[in-house]
Scaffold this active site. Sequence first.
Site, mmCIF file in Angstrom:
data_model
loop_
_atom_site.group_PDB
_atom_site.id
_atom_site.type_symbol
_atom_site.label_atom_id
_atom_site.label_comp_id
_atom_site.label_asym_id
_atom_site.label_seq_id
_atom_site.Cartn_x
_atom_site.Cartn_y
_atom_site.Cartn_z
ATOM 1 N N HIS A 237 0.841 -1.206 0.000
ATOM 2 C CA HIS A 237 0.000 0.000 0.000
ATOM 3 C C HIS A 237 0.880 1.261 0.000
ATOM 4 O O HIS A 237 0.796 2.097 -0.889
ATOM 5 C CB HIS A 237 -0.866 0.054 1.257
ATOM 6 C CG HIS A 237 -1.689 -1.165 1.527
ATOM 7 N ND1 HIS A 237 -2.798 -1.487 0.792
ATOM 8 C CD2 HIS A 237 -1.589 -2.129 2.489
ATOM 9 C CE1 HIS A 237 -3.347 -2.595 1.280
ATOM 10 N NE2 HIS A 237 -2.627 -3.000 2.307
HETATM 11 O O1 RIB Z 1 -5.208 0.086 4.434
HETATM 12 C C1 RIB Z 1 -3.821 0.093 4.299
HETATM 13 C C2 RIB Z 1 -3.188 1.160 5.160
HETATM 14 O O2 RIB Z 1 -3.452 0.902 6.540
HETATM 15 C C3 RIB Z 1 -1.685 1.226 5.018
HETATM 16 O O3 RIB Z 1 -1.248 2.558 5.124
HETATM 17 C C4 RIB Z 1 -1.231 0.417 6.215
HETATM 18 O O4 RIB Z 1 0.097 0.726 6.585
HETATM 19 C C5 RIB Z 1 -2.215 0.825 7.269
HETATM 20 O O5 RIB Z 1 -1.898 2.083 7.816
#
Ligand code: RIB
Length: 306
Positions: A237
């Site tokens: 992500h």
């Molecule tokens: O949904 C994914 C996000 O949530 C990413 O930034 C992960 O590190 C958590 O913070």
Amino acid sequence: MEKMKRIIIDTDIGSDIDDALAIALALRSPELKLEGVTTVYGNADLRAKMVAKMLQLSDKTDVPVMAGLDNSLLGNRPIWMAGHEGDGLLEEGETLAYDARHAVDFIIDTVMRHPGEITLIPIGPLTNIATSLIREPRVAQNVKEIVLMGGVTRLGDNGADLRVVEHNIACDPEAASVVFGSGAPIVMVGLDVTLKVQITEKERQELIRSNDPLNLKLADMMGRWFDFVKEEHTFMHDPLTVSLLIDRSLVKTKKMSVQIEYDHRPRTGQTVASFTEDANVDVCLDVDSDRLVQLLMSRLLSGVAS
Ligand code: RIB
Ligand code: CA
């Protein structure tokens, strides 16, 4: 030679492994100048210590680290911590100092002193960024761009398979509403694209083989995360946000407006994207995941002995 891109990363490092990989990618990318790292959500002090340790391991202690807000903007949202934050990186009883300035002061001062120069990269809940925009609304016009990991539109080709709400937005939807409604130019890197990008045990082994002190810690944390989620892969992500400062062609985007649902019905935190004349958000709808993993791994393994 092209000018280095000046960035601030705002992170909830420690719960998921991907924040640490995003920071490592920024530290190892010569196109990027990391002006500072700010931390947010749940235990910003512990998260700041984690970043300070990463900087120590990569000989980058000149990059300032500032802790920000622990609670959501209105203080009305439960805080979720995984419980393993710091494990695999911090040693028992280790003292790690970081900058005494508040994250919000640092964000406002840096953006306002360098109009049009600073890109904010929020990879956690948006509380620090929203508070900066509330205290100094001109941040919206003076920031170069906000490239954030958060939300999900379900408008890409994988839409039907995706959940309707994403963690960073759901943790502080009121803050997200302030940020998306600020008029600042935003690139929204949501689950629409990030769930297409995975790394696996294979990449973890490559990090171990590099025998680099930071990569070894990243591999350790990644192993613990695999145990926590009971999988042998994890999603990139947060590294995807940083990678877009290096190569924007990794994603396909559509200019849209994004409204946040923030009442307490079950879908609270939903990011509702639609076409409007004054749209300010480039919503990422597709990604070249193979190329992103290649970029991430080549940078993490660059300049270290193999
Ligand atoms: O949904 C994914 C996000 O949530 C990413 O930034 C992960 O590190 C958590 O913070
Ligand atoms: Ca994160």
